[in-house]
Design a protein around this motif. Structure first.
Motif, mmCIF file in Angstrom:
data_model
loop_
_atom_site.group_PDB
_atom_site.id
_atom_site.type_symbol
_atom_site.label_atom_id
_atom_site.label_comp_id
_atom_site.label_asym_id
_atom_site.label_seq_id
_atom_site.Cartn_x
_atom_site.Cartn_y
_atom_site.Cartn_z
ATOM 1 N N ARG A 35 -56.927 -17.987 59.947
ATOM 2 C CA ARG A 35 -58.205 -17.905 60.669
ATOM 3 C C ARG A 35 -58.764 -19.309 60.916
ATOM 4 O O ARG A 35 -59.250 -19.611 62.009
ATOM 5 N N THR B 297 -58.720 -14.881 65.435
ATOM 6 C CA THR B 297 -60.007 -14.172 65.474
ATOM 7 C C THR B 297 -59.869 -12.794 64.814
ATOM 8 O O THR B 297 -58.759 -12.309 64.586
ATOM 9 N N ASP B 298 -60.994 -12.160 64.578
ATOM 10 C CA ASP B 298 -60.966 -10.793 64.036
ATOM 11 C C ASP B 298 -60.184 -9.856 64.964
ATOM 12 O O ASP B 298 -59.497 -8.957 64.493
#
Ligand code: PGA
Length: 251
Positions: free
Chosen positions: A99, A105-106
């Motif tokens: 990350r 990203t999520d």
């Protein structure tokens, strides 16, 4: 009953010969467990060799990341199919180094989670707040976002394949472990949150690992916490004696 899981993340360390030696030492140290599982996540280049070394030991072999596609133009990635071909059955996804250094990203992490599940891999979703986020009292907001987005679209039936790893970024590789109280507080919160997103029985069955400077000296007190179901270990997993002691934690 949640079975404890101790995972060793080797990150970008060791040659194949060194990795195979370490895997052999680990498999000797975990010969007769029935109450816990051990997982090793070597670098991709040595997955195959390490899988051969640990054969018959019950150790789970994992990658440190995984793509959502089974093949194609994805330079630098490992596919779930390739991982299985090399003897793997698990994948770490969303590690804070992915990350923070590689800007995952999520949303990207969520694609990886769903890809791993579609190949029936045990999927370790890593989450954790940075020091700035903790100091700004945003820990729970950040963790809730990472869990909700990371698990978006994951059905209840797939939750038995999901393991959550809570790794406060400020504790990774720094020698600074969250205290057992800090870790337990977060783990209890995460279990409650999973219960809200899914159901209480799913929250009760989901394993939540702690990661961040886990060592022989602190593993017992961490593992004694009611909501800590295992550990994701980096630095201390690179040495057969220290990882051997960690997998033999006392409960
Ligand atoms: P550490 O790493 O044990 O070296 O802090 C943990 C991890 O990154 O999974």
């Amino acid at each position: 009953m949640r079975k404890a899981l101790i995972a060793g993340n080797w990150k970008m360390h060791m040659t194949t010969v060194e990795g195979c030696q370490l895997a052999a030492d680990v498999s000797k140290a975990c010969s007769e467990f029935t109450d816990r599982e051990v997982l090793l996540a070597p670098p991709c280049n040595m997955l195959n060799e390490v899988s051969h070394v640990i054969k018959g030991s019950g150790i789970i072999i994992s990658s440190q990341n995984v793509c959502w596609e089974k093949e194609g133009a994805f330079t630098g990635e490992i596919s779930p199919l390739m991982l299985k071909d090399a003897g793997g059955s698990a994948a770490i996804v969303g590690h804070s180094e992915r990350r923070q250094i590689f800007m995952e990203t999520d949303e990207l992490v969520n694609r990886r989670v769903k890809g791993a599940l579609s190949f029936d891999l045990l999927t370790i979703l890593c989450i954790g707040e940075t020091l700035e986020e903790r100091e700004a009292e945003k820990t729970f907001v950040v963790l809730e976002r990472q869990i909700r987005k990371g698990l978006a679209g994951v059905e209840s039936a797939d939750m038995e394949k999901i393991v959550i790893a809570y790794e406060p970024v400020w504790a990774i590789g720094t020698g600074k472990t969250a205290s057992k109280e800090q870790a337990q507080e977060v783990h209890a919160y995460l279990r409650k949150l999973i219960g809200q997103i899914y159901e209480k029985n799913i929250a009760e069955q989901t394993r939540i690992l702690y990661g961040g400077s886990v060592k022989p000296a602190n593993v017992d007190e961490l593992m004694a916490q009611p909501d800590i179901d295992g550990a994701l270990v980096g630095g201390a997993a690179l040495d057969g004696d220290s990882f051997g002691r960690i997998i033999n934690f006392e409960n």
